[in-house]
Design a protein around this motif. Structure first.
Motif, PDB file in Angstrom:
ATOM      1  N   PRO A   1      24.862  57.565   6.465  1.00  0.00           N
ATOM      2  CA  PRO A   1      24.940  58.546   5.381  1.00  0.00           C
ATOM      3  C   PRO A   1      26.214  58.340   4.568  1.00  0.00           C
ATOM      4  O   PRO A   1      27.202  57.797   5.061  1.00  0.00           O
ATOM      5  N   LYS A   2      26.192  58.797   3.330  1.00  0.00           N
ATOM      6  CA  LYS A   2      27.338  58.643   2.441  1.00  0.00           C
ATOM      7  C   LYS A   2      28.557  59.373   3.003  1.00  0.00           C
ATOM      8  O   LYS A   2      28.432  60.491   3.520  1.00  0.00           O
ATOM      9  N   LEU A   3      29.707  58.755   2.901  1.00  0.00           N
ATOM     10  CA  LEU A   3      30.944  59.336   3.395  1.00  0.00           C
ATOM     11  C   LEU A   3      31.292  60.589   2.589  1.00  0.00           C
ATOM     12  O   LEU A   3      31.196  60.600   1.373  1.00  0.00           O
ATOM     13  N   GLY A   4      31.661  61.648   3.293  1.00  0.00           N
ATOM     14  CA  GLY A   4      32.063  62.881   2.633  1.00  0.00           C
ATOM     15  C   GLY A   4      30.968  63.928   2.572  1.00  0.00           C
ATOM     16  O   GLY A   4      31.215  65.055   2.157  1.00  0.00           O
ATOM     17  N   THR A   5      29.756  63.588   3.014  1.00  0.00           N
ATOM     18  CA  THR A   5      28.668  64.560   2.977  1.00  0.00           C
ATOM     19  C   THR A   5      28.679  65.475   4.197  1.00  0.00           C
ATOM     20  O   THR A   5      28.070  66.537   4.165  1.00  0.00           O
ATOM     21  N   GLY A   6      29.328  65.044   5.270  1.00  0.00           N
ATOM     22  CA  GLY A   6      29.362  65.829   6.496  1.00  0.00           C
ATOM     23  C   GLY A   6      28.276  65.428   7.479  1.00  0.00           C
ATOM     24  O   GLY A   6      28.266  65.894   8.618  1.00  0.00           O
ATOM     25  N   LYS A   7      27.375  64.575   7.061  1.00  0.00           N
ATOM     26  CA  LYS A   7      26.279  64.163   7.943  1.00  0.00           C
ATOM     27  C   LYS A   7      26.765  63.261   9.072  1.00  0.00           C
ATOM     28  O   LYS A   7      26.271  63.348  10.189  1.00  0.00           O
ATOM     29  N   ARG A   8      27.745  62.419   8.784  1.00  0.00           N
ATOM     30  CA  ARG A   8      28.307  61.563   9.838  1.00  0.00           C
ATOM     31  C   ARG A   8      29.013  62.424  10.878  1.00  0.00           C
ATOM     32  O   ARG A   8      28.863  62.221  12.080  1.00  0.00           O
ATOM     33  N   PHE A   9      29.792  63.401  10.393  1.00  0.00           N
ATOM     34  CA  PHE A   9      30.515  64.306  11.290  1.00  0.00           C
ATOM     35  C   PHE A   9      29.519  65.046  12.175  1.00  0.00           C
ATOM     36  O   PHE A   9      29.707  65.150  13.388  1.00  0.00           O
ATOM     37  N   ALA A  10      28.444  65.534  11.571  1.00  0.00           N
ATOM     38  CA  ALA A  10      27.430  66.276  12.322  1.00  0.00           C
ATOM     39  C   ALA A  10      26.767  65.397  13.379  1.00  0.00           C
ATOM     40  O   ALA A  10      26.471  65.858  14.490  1.00  0.00           O
ATOM     41  N   ALA A  11      26.547  64.132  13.053  1.00  0.00           N
ATOM     42  CA  ALA A  11      25.926  63.219  14.008  1.00  0.00           C
ATOM     43  C   ALA A  11      26.834  62.977  15.212  1.00  0.00           C
ATOM     44  O   ALA A  11      26.372  62.968  16.356  1.00  0.00           O
ATOM     45  N   VAL A  12      28.132  62.802  14.954  1.00  0.00           N
ATOM     46  CA  VAL A  12      29.085  62.604  16.053  1.00  0.00           C
ATOM     47  C   VAL A  12      29.179  63.885  16.886  1.00  0.00           C
ATOM     48  O   VAL A  12      29.220  63.836  18.119  1.00  0.00           O
ATOM     49  N   GLU A  13      29.176  65.021  16.210  1.00  0.00           N
ATOM     50  CA  GLU A  13      29.243  66.306  16.901  1.00  0.00           C
ATOM     51  C   GLU A  13      28.022  66.490  17.811  1.00  0.00           C
ATOM     52  O   GLU A  13      28.154  66.900  18.970  1.00  0.00           O
TER      53      GLU A  13
ATOM     54  N   ALA B   1      36.237  65.433  15.055  1.00  0.00           N
ATOM     55  CA  ALA B   1      37.441  65.401  14.219  1.00  0.00           C
ATOM     56  C   ALA B   1      38.416  64.327  14.714  1.00  0.00           C
ATOM     57  O   ALA B   1      39.002  63.591  13.914  1.00  0.00           O
ATOM     58  N   ALA B   2      38.583  64.222  16.026  1.00  0.00           N
ATOM     59  CA  ALA B   2      39.493  63.218  16.581  1.00  0.00           C
ATOM     60  C   ALA B   2      38.992  61.806  16.278  1.00  0.00           C
ATOM     61  O   ALA B   2      39.781  60.918  15.925  1.00  0.00           O
ATOM     62  N   ALA B   3      37.678  61.602  16.377  1.00  0.00           N
ATOM     63  CA  ALA B   3      37.108  60.287  16.073  1.00  0.00           C
ATOM     64  C   ALA B   3      37.303  59.955  14.598  1.00  0.00           C
ATOM     65  O   ALA B   3      37.625  58.816  14.238  1.00  0.00           O
ATOM     66  N   GLY B   4      37.132  60.942  13.741  1.00  0.00           N
ATOM     67  CA  GLY B   4      37.322  60.731  12.305  1.00  0.00           C
ATOM     68  C   GLY B   4      38.762  60.417  11.957  1.00  0.00           C
ATOM     69  O   GLY B   4      39.037  59.537  11.138  1.00  0.00           O
ATOM     70  N   ARG B   5      39.694  61.139  12.597  1.00  0.00           N
ATOM     71  CA  ARG B   5      41.118  60.862  12.345  1.00  0.00           C
ATOM     72  C   ARG B   5      41.488  59.470  12.808  1.00  0.00           C
ATOM     73  O   ARG B   5      42.281  58.777  12.163  1.00  0.00           O
ATOM     74  N   LYS B   6      40.895  59.037  13.910  1.00  0.00           N
ATOM     75  CA  LYS B   6      41.191  57.698  14.410  1.00  0.00           C
ATOM     76  C   LYS B   6      40.643  56.632  13.456  1.00  0.00           C
ATOM     77  O   LYS B   6      41.299  55.625  13.189  1.00  0.00           O
TER      78      LYS B   6
END
Length: 68
Positions: free
Chosen positions: A12-24, A40-45
């Motif tokens: 998914p496009k970066l910034g949509t929140g879909k990647r974050f939701a998938a990791v969550e 959040a930790a994975a994203g910061r890394k």
């Protein structure tokens, strides 16, 4: 996760929140106590603190516009 490199799936496009939701979701299935913190930790890394902060700010702004 929302598709790993080389798996043939389009991310998914970066910034949509879909990647974050998938990791969550993945962290929740793995039994994490706080899956949002894991995402959040994975994203910061991966993206660094400044970029994650900018994306979080944009997400809060988008959510405020939608009235959430």
């Amino acid at each position: 996760m929302a598709g790993k490199r080389g798996s043939g799936k389009k991310m998914p496009k970066l910034g949509t929140g879909k990647r974050f939701a998938a990791v969550e979701t993945s962290a929740r299935k793995s039994g994490a106590r706080n899956p949002k913190a894991v995402a959040a930790a994975a994203g910061r890394k991966k993206f660094g603190g400044a970029k994650m902060a900018a994306m979080a700010k944009a997400g809060r702004k988008r959510a405020a516009r939608k009235g959430r």
